[in-house]
Design a protein around this motif. Structure first.
Motif, PDB file in Angstrom:
ATOM      1  N   LEU A 144     -15.209 -10.580  -6.788  1.00 55.91           N
ATOM      2  CA  LEU A 144     -15.203  -9.510  -6.328  1.00 55.91           C
ATOM      3  C   LEU A 144     -16.510  -9.709  -5.306  1.00 55.91           C
ATOM      4  O   LEU A 144     -17.584 -10.797  -5.430  1.00 55.91           O
ATOM      5  CB  LEU A 144     -15.763  -7.976  -8.036  1.00 55.91           C
ATOM      6  CG  LEU A 144     -15.045  -8.438  -9.044  1.00 55.91           C
ATOM      7  CD1 LEU A 144     -15.049  -7.646  -9.731  1.00 55.91           C
ATOM      8  CD2 LEU A 144     -13.498  -7.764  -8.425  1.00 55.91           C
ATOM      9  N   SER A 146     -19.812  -8.929  -3.813  1.00 61.01           N
ATOM     10  CA  SER A 146     -20.908  -8.956  -5.207  1.00 61.01           C
ATOM     11  C   SER A 146     -21.976  -9.689  -4.333  1.00 61.01           C
ATOM     12  O   SER A 146     -21.713 -10.720  -3.441  1.00 61.01           O
ATOM     13  CB  SER A 146     -20.775  -9.405  -6.636  1.00 61.01           C
ATOM     14  OG  SER A 146     -19.496 -10.054  -6.504  1.00 61.01           O
ATOM     15  N   GLY A 147     -22.773 -10.426  -4.992  1.00 56.66           N
ATOM     16  CA  GLY A 147     -23.782 -11.518  -4.889  1.00 56.66           C
ATOM     17  C   GLY A 147     -24.797 -11.399  -3.841  1.00 56.66           C
ATOM     18  O   GLY A 147     -25.408 -11.951  -3.218  1.00 56.66           O
ATOM     19  N   LYS A 149     -26.902  -8.032  -1.604  1.00 53.21           N
ATOM     20  CA  LYS A 149     -26.392  -7.518  -0.357  1.00 53.21           C
ATOM     21  C   LYS A 149     -25.882  -8.147   1.273  1.00 53.21           C
ATOM     22  O   LYS A 149     -25.014  -7.994   1.834  1.00 53.21           O
ATOM     23  CB  LYS A 149     -27.919  -6.406   0.692  1.00 53.21           C
ATOM     24  CG  LYS A 149     -28.596  -5.386  -0.334  1.00 53.21           C
ATOM     25  CD  LYS A 149     -29.615  -4.640   0.172  1.00 53.21           C
ATOM     26  CE  LYS A 149     -30.630  -3.672  -0.925  1.00 53.21           C
ATOM     27  NZ  LYS A 149     -31.796  -3.587  -0.204  1.00 53.21           N
ATOM     28  N   SER A 151     -24.562 -10.718   0.903  1.00 58.93           N
ATOM     29  CA  SER A 151     -22.991 -11.047   0.033  1.00 58.93           C
ATOM     30  C   SER A 151     -21.750 -10.161   0.193  1.00 58.93           C
ATOM     31  O   SER A 151     -21.060 -10.686   0.851  1.00 58.93           O
ATOM     32  CB  SER A 151     -23.117 -12.482  -1.183  1.00 58.93           C
ATOM     33  OG  SER A 151     -22.180 -12.485  -1.366  1.00 58.93           O
ATOM     34  N   SER A 152     -22.378  -9.133  -0.211  1.00 56.44           N
ATOM     35  CA  SER A 152     -21.640  -8.275   0.647  1.00 56.44           C
ATOM     36  C   SER A 152     -21.283  -7.469   1.431  1.00 56.44           C
ATOM     37  O   SER A 152     -19.636  -7.335   1.896  1.00 56.44           O
ATOM     38  CB  SER A 152     -22.119  -6.972  -1.114  1.00 56.44           C
ATOM     39  OG  SER A 152     -22.418  -7.146  -1.952  1.00 56.44           O
ATOM     40  N   HIS A 155     -18.927 -10.156   2.583  1.00 57.10           N
ATOM     41  CA  HIS A 155     -17.169  -9.360   1.836  1.00 57.10           C
ATOM     42  C   HIS A 155     -16.277  -8.604   2.987  1.00 57.10           C
ATOM     43  O   HIS A 155     -15.396  -8.306   2.543  1.00 57.10           O
ATOM     44  CB  HIS A 155     -17.423  -9.528   0.153  1.00 57.10           C
ATOM     45  CG  HIS A 155     -17.770 -10.170  -0.482  1.00 57.10           C
ATOM     46  ND1 HIS A 155     -16.176 -12.062  -0.518  1.00 57.10           N
ATOM     47  CD2 HIS A 155     -18.451 -10.885  -1.305  1.00 57.10           C
ATOM     48  CE1 HIS A 155     -16.403 -12.571  -0.325  1.00 57.10           C
ATOM     49  NE2 HIS A 155     -18.274 -12.161  -1.679  1.00 57.10           N
ATOM     50  N   ALA A 200     -25.198 -15.801  -1.494  1.00 58.43           N
ATOM     51  CA  ALA A 200     -25.031 -15.357  -2.514  1.00 58.43           C
ATOM     52  C   ALA A 200     -25.976 -16.429  -3.741  1.00 58.43           C
ATOM     53  O   ALA A 200     -26.437 -16.719  -3.869  1.00 58.43           O
ATOM     54  CB  ALA A 200     -23.232 -14.998  -3.927  1.00 58.43           C
ATOM     55  N   ASN A 205     -28.341 -15.067  -6.122  1.00 56.76           N
ATOM     56  CA  ASN A 205     -27.724 -13.904  -6.753  1.00 56.76           C
ATOM     57  C   ASN A 205     -26.498 -14.421  -7.907  1.00 56.76           C
ATOM     58  O   ASN A 205     -25.540 -14.816  -6.570  1.00 56.76           O
ATOM     59  CB  ASN A 205     -26.921 -13.477  -5.883  1.00 56.76           C
ATOM     60  CG  ASN A 205     -28.400 -12.453  -4.976  1.00 56.76           C
ATOM     61  OD1 ASN A 205     -29.689 -12.002  -5.905  1.00 56.76           O
ATOM     62  ND2 ASN A 205     -28.680 -11.948  -3.670  1.00 56.76           N
ATOM     63  N   GLU A 207     -22.937 -13.793  -8.649  1.00 53.54           N
ATOM     64  CA  GLU A 207     -21.371 -12.917  -8.252  1.00 53.54           C
ATOM     65  C   GLU A 207     -20.903 -12.719  -9.456  1.00 53.54           C
ATOM     66  O   GLU A 207     -20.132 -13.305 -10.328  1.00 53.54           O
ATOM     67  CB  GLU A 207     -20.417 -14.652  -7.532  1.00 53.54           C
ATOM     68  CG  GLU A 207     -21.046 -14.875  -6.411  1.00 53.54           C
ATOM     69  CD  GLU A 207     -20.479 -16.265  -5.817  1.00 53.54           C
ATOM     70  OE1 GLU A 207     -19.222 -16.124  -4.403  1.00 53.54           O
ATOM     71  OE2 GLU A 207     -20.002 -16.549  -6.158  1.00 53.54           O
ATOM     72  N   LYS A 208     -20.048 -11.585  -9.019  1.00 55.42           N
ATOM     73  CA  LYS A 208     -19.166 -10.632 -10.057  1.00 55.42           C
ATOM     74  C   LYS A 208     -18.024 -10.841 -10.370  1.00 55.42           C
ATOM     75  O   LYS A 208     -17.221 -11.695  -9.306  1.00 55.42           O
ATOM     76  CB  LYS A 208     -19.629  -9.240 -10.193  1.00 55.42           C
ATOM     77  CG  LYS A 208     -20.412  -8.764 -10.122  1.00 55.42           C
ATOM     78  CD  LYS A 208     -20.294  -6.939 -10.226  1.00 55.42           C
ATOM     79  CE  LYS A 208     -22.608  -6.310 -10.579  1.00 55.42           C
ATOM     80  NZ  LYS A 208     -23.141  -7.585  -9.224  1.00 55.42           N
TER      81      LYS A 208
END
Length: 222
Positions: A144, A146-147, A149, A151-152, A155, A200, A205, A207-208
Protein backbone atom coordinates in the motif's frame (compact mmCIF):
# COMPACT_ATOMS: atom_id res chain seq x y z
CA UNK A 1 -6.74 34.32 -22.10
CA UNK A 2 -3.77 31.96 -21.90
CA UNK A 3 -1.90 31.27 -25.12
CA UNK A 4 0.69 28.53 -25.01
CA UNK A 5 4.19 29.61 -25.97
CA UNK A 6 7.74 28.39 -25.57
CA UNK A 7 9.94 30.26 -23.16
CA UNK A 8 13.66 30.76 -22.81
CA UNK A 9 16.09 28.41 -21.11
CA UNK A 10 15.77 29.37 -17.46
CA UNK A 11 16.85 28.15 -14.03
CA UNK A 12 17.36 24.42 -13.66
CA UNK A 13 16.67 23.88 -17.34
CA UNK A 14 20.05 25.35 -18.19
CA UNK A 15 21.71 22.76 -15.95
CA UNK A 16 20.08 19.85 -17.69
CA UNK A 17 20.59 20.60 -21.36
CA UNK A 18 18.91 22.63 -24.05
CA UNK A 19 15.14 22.40 -24.05
CA UNK A 20 12.08 24.59 -24.05
CA UNK A 21 9.87 25.66 -21.17
CA UNK A 22 6.15 25.89 -21.64
CA UNK A 23 4.65 29.07 -20.22
CA UNK A 24 1.31 30.88 -20.49
CA UNK A 25 1.44 34.19 -22.32
CA UNK A 26 -1.49 36.35 -21.27
CA UNK A 27 -3.34 38.70 -23.57
CA UNK A 28 -6.19 41.09 -22.89
CA UNK A 29 -9.67 39.69 -22.71
CA UNK A 30 -12.01 40.07 -25.67
CA UNK A 31 -14.92 42.49 -25.13
CA UNK A 32 -17.47 39.69 -25.19
CA UNK A 33 -15.46 37.45 -22.81
CA UNK A 34 -17.02 34.34 -24.36
CA UNK A 35 -13.95 33.26 -26.30
CA UNK A 36 -11.64 33.60 -23.30
CA UNK A 37 -14.03 31.75 -21.02
CA UNK A 38 -14.57 28.72 -23.23
CA UNK A 39 -11.47 28.32 -25.38
CA UNK A 40 -7.67 28.31 -25.15
CA UNK A 41 -4.95 28.29 -27.80
CA UNK A 42 -2.41 25.58 -28.47
CA UNK A 43 1.20 26.41 -29.36
CA UNK A 44 0.18 26.11 -33.00
CA UNK A 45 -2.38 28.91 -32.52
CA UNK A 46 -5.37 26.61 -32.87
CA UNK A 47 -8.39 27.47 -30.71
CA UNK A 48 -9.85 24.54 -28.77
CA UNK A 49 -12.38 24.21 -25.93
CA UNK A 50 -10.76 24.29 -22.52
CA UNK A 51 -11.98 20.77 -21.79
CA UNK A 52 -10.38 19.43 -24.98
CA UNK A 53 -8.29 16.27 -24.60
CA UNK A 54 -5.12 18.24 -25.37
CA UNK A 55 -5.65 20.60 -22.43
CA UNK A 56 -6.72 17.73 -20.17
CA UNK A 57 -3.37 16.08 -20.90
CA UNK A 58 -1.39 19.31 -20.51
CA UNK A 59 -3.15 20.12 -17.24
CA UNK A 60 -2.63 16.68 -15.75
CA UNK A 61 1.04 16.81 -16.67
CA UNK A 62 1.28 20.16 -14.89
CA UNK A 63 -0.45 18.63 -11.87
CA UNK A 64 2.11 15.82 -11.90
CA UNK A 65 4.99 18.30 -11.92
CA UNK A 66 3.40 20.12 -8.98
CA UNK A 67 3.07 16.86 -7.03
CA UNK A 68 6.71 16.03 -7.75
CA UNK A 69 7.68 19.54 -6.65
CA UNK A 70 6.08 18.89 -3.26
CA UNK A 71 7.94 15.58 -3.00
CA UNK A 72 11.21 17.32 -3.89
CA UNK A 73 10.80 19.64 -0.90
CA UNK A 74 10.46 16.64 1.43
CA UNK A 75 13.36 14.85 -0.24
CA UNK A 76 15.63 17.91 -0.03
CA UNK A 77 14.92 18.32 3.69
CA UNK A 78 16.29 14.82 4.23
CA UNK A 79 19.29 15.40 1.97
CA UNK A 80 18.58 12.51 -0.40
CA UNK A 81 20.68 12.67 -3.57
CA UNK A 82 17.79 11.66 -5.84
CA UNK A 83 16.29 15.16 -5.43
CA UNK A 84 18.27 16.18 -8.50
CA UNK A 85 16.72 13.37 -10.54
CA UNK A 86 13.23 14.54 -9.58
CA UNK A 87 14.05 18.13 -10.50
CA UNK A 88 15.34 16.97 -13.87
CA UNK A 89 12.09 15.07 -14.37
CA UNK A 90 10.13 18.26 -13.66
CA UNK A 91 12.06 19.97 -16.44
CA UNK A 92 11.38 17.06 -18.80
CA UNK A 93 7.67 17.34 -17.97
CA UNK A 94 7.82 20.89 -19.34
CA UNK A 95 9.00 19.36 -22.62
CA UNK A 96 6.15 16.85 -22.40
CA UNK A 97 3.74 19.77 -22.03
CA UNK A 98 5.29 21.47 -25.05
CA UNK A 99 4.80 18.36 -27.17
CA UNK A 100 1.20 17.94 -25.99
CA UNK A 101 0.37 21.59 -26.66
CA UNK A 102 1.51 21.10 -30.28
CA UNK A 103 -1.16 18.81 -31.78
CA UNK A 104 0.07 17.37 -35.07
CA UNK A 105 -3.21 18.01 -36.87
CA UNK A 106 -2.56 21.77 -36.77
CA UNK A 107 1.25 21.86 -36.48
CA UNK A 108 3.67 22.99 -39.12
CA UNK A 109 7.03 21.28 -39.58
CA UNK A 110 8.78 24.04 -37.62
CA UNK A 111 6.44 23.47 -34.66
CA UNK A 112 7.09 19.74 -34.64
CA UNK A 113 10.85 20.17 -34.93
CA UNK A 114 10.90 22.63 -32.02
CA UNK A 115 8.78 20.47 -29.69
CA UNK A 116 9.97 16.97 -30.68
CA UNK A 117 10.21 14.61 -27.72
CA UNK A 118 13.14 12.20 -28.12
CA UNK A 119 13.75 8.82 -26.46
CA UNK A 120 16.71 9.96 -24.33
CA UNK A 121 14.67 10.71 -21.18
CA UNK A 122 13.00 7.29 -21.43
CA UNK A 123 16.34 5.49 -21.51
CA UNK A 124 17.57 7.56 -18.57
CA UNK A 125 14.52 6.58 -16.50
CA UNK A 126 15.17 2.92 -17.26
CA UNK A 127 18.75 3.29 -16.04
CA UNK A 128 17.56 4.90 -12.81
CA UNK A 129 14.96 2.17 -12.29
CA UNK A 130 17.63 -0.52 -12.66
CA UNK A 131 19.95 1.36 -10.28
CA UNK A 132 17.40 1.36 -7.45
CA UNK A 133 15.78 -2.01 -8.17
CA UNK A 134 19.03 -3.90 -7.67
CA UNK A 135 19.26 -2.44 -4.15
CA UNK A 136 15.71 -3.38 -3.10
CA UNK A 137 14.44 -6.64 -1.62
CA UNK A 138 12.21 -8.68 -3.95
CA UNK A 139 8.57 -7.63 -4.03
CA UNK A 140 6.57 -10.59 -2.71
CA UNK A 141 3.24 -8.94 -1.89
CA UNK A 142 1.09 -6.01 -2.94
CA UNK A 143 2.16 -2.94 -0.97
CA UNK A 144 0.00 0.00 0.00
CA UNK A 145 1.16 3.61 -0.41
CA UNK A 146 3.12 3.98 2.80
CA UNK A 147 6.70 3.89 4.09
CA UNK A 148 6.97 7.42 5.51
CA UNK A 149 6.22 10.90 4.22
CA UNK A 150 8.61 10.85 1.26
CA UNK A 151 7.61 7.38 0.13
CA UNK A 152 3.90 8.22 0.43
CA UNK A 153 4.39 11.47 -1.50
CA UNK A 154 6.16 9.58 -4.29
CA UNK A 155 3.33 7.02 -4.40
CA UNK A 156 0.91 9.94 -4.82
CA UNK A 157 3.07 11.24 -7.69
CA UNK A 158 2.93 7.76 -9.25
CA UNK A 159 -0.89 7.77 -9.14
CA UNK A 160 -1.06 11.20 -10.79
CA UNK A 161 1.46 10.00 -13.39
CA UNK A 162 -0.76 7.04 -14.26
CA UNK A 163 -3.66 9.44 -14.79
CA UNK A 164 -1.49 11.64 -17.00
CA UNK A 165 -0.61 8.58 -19.07
CA UNK A 166 -4.31 7.75 -19.46
CA UNK A 167 -4.94 11.30 -20.73
CA UNK A 168 -2.07 11.07 -23.23
CA UNK A 169 -2.76 7.62 -24.71
CA UNK A 170 -5.87 8.75 -26.68
CA UNK A 171 -3.83 11.60 -28.20
CA UNK A 172 -1.20 9.12 -29.32
CA UNK A 173 -3.90 6.87 -30.80
CA UNK A 174 -5.34 9.84 -32.72
CA UNK A 175 -1.89 10.74 -34.01
CA UNK A 176 -1.89 14.09 -32.22
CA UNK A 177 1.30 13.53 -30.22
CA UNK A 178 4.44 11.40 -30.24
CA UNK A 179 4.29 7.90 -28.77
CA UNK A 180 7.47 8.71 -26.83
CA UNK A 181 5.42 11.00 -24.60
CA UNK A 182 3.22 8.12 -23.44
CA UNK A 183 6.25 5.85 -23.10
CA UNK A 184 8.00 8.40 -20.91
CA UNK A 185 5.00 8.68 -18.57
CA UNK A 186 4.72 4.89 -18.43
CA UNK A 187 8.34 4.50 -17.40
CA UNK A 188 8.07 7.48 -15.05
CA UNK A 189 5.32 5.80 -13.05
CA UNK A 190 7.54 2.73 -12.66
CA UNK A 191 10.44 4.97 -11.58
CA UNK A 192 8.28 6.72 -8.98
CA UNK A 193 7.08 3.37 -7.60
CA UNK A 194 10.64 2.08 -7.38
CA UNK A 195 11.89 5.31 -5.82
CA UNK A 196 9.09 5.25 -3.23
CA UNK A 197 10.22 1.80 -2.13
CA UNK A 198 13.85 2.89 -2.12
CA UNK A 199 13.06 5.95 0.01
CA UNK A 200 11.23 3.79 2.55
CA UNK A 201 14.19 1.41 2.74
CA UNK A 202 16.77 4.21 3.10
CA UNK A 203 14.80 5.76 5.95
CA UNK A 204 14.18 2.44 7.69
CA UNK A 205 10.40 2.70 7.31
CA UNK A 206 8.16 -0.33 6.98
CA UNK A 207 5.96 -0.62 3.91
CA UNK A 208 2.39 -1.65 4.66
CA UNK A 209 1.27 -4.88 3.00
CA UNK A 210 -2.20 -5.38 1.53
CA UNK A 211 -4.30 -7.86 3.50
CA UNK A 212 -7.64 -8.99 2.15
CA UNK A 213 -10.54 -8.34 4.50
CA UNK A 214 -12.15 -11.58 5.65
CA UNK A 215 -15.63 -10.91 7.12
CA UNK A 216 -16.02 -14.55 8.23
CA UNK A 217 -12.81 -14.40 10.25
CA UNK A 218 -13.95 -11.20 11.93
CA UNK A 219 -17.28 -12.84 12.85
CA UNK A 220 -15.51 -15.84 14.41
CA UNK A 221 -13.26 -13.53 16.40
CA UNK A 222 -16.33 -11.91 17.99
Amino acid sequence: MAVWGLGSRLGLRGCFGAARLLYPRFQSRSPQGVEDGDFSSTFTGERRPKDDQVFEAVGTTDELSSAIGFAVELVTEKGHIFAEELQKIQCTLQDVGSALATPRSSAREAHLKYTAFESGPILELEQWIDKYTCQLPPLTAFILPSGGKISSALHFCRAVCRRAERRVVPLVQMGETDANVAKFLNRLSDYLFTLARYAAMKEGNQEKIYKKNDPSAESEAR
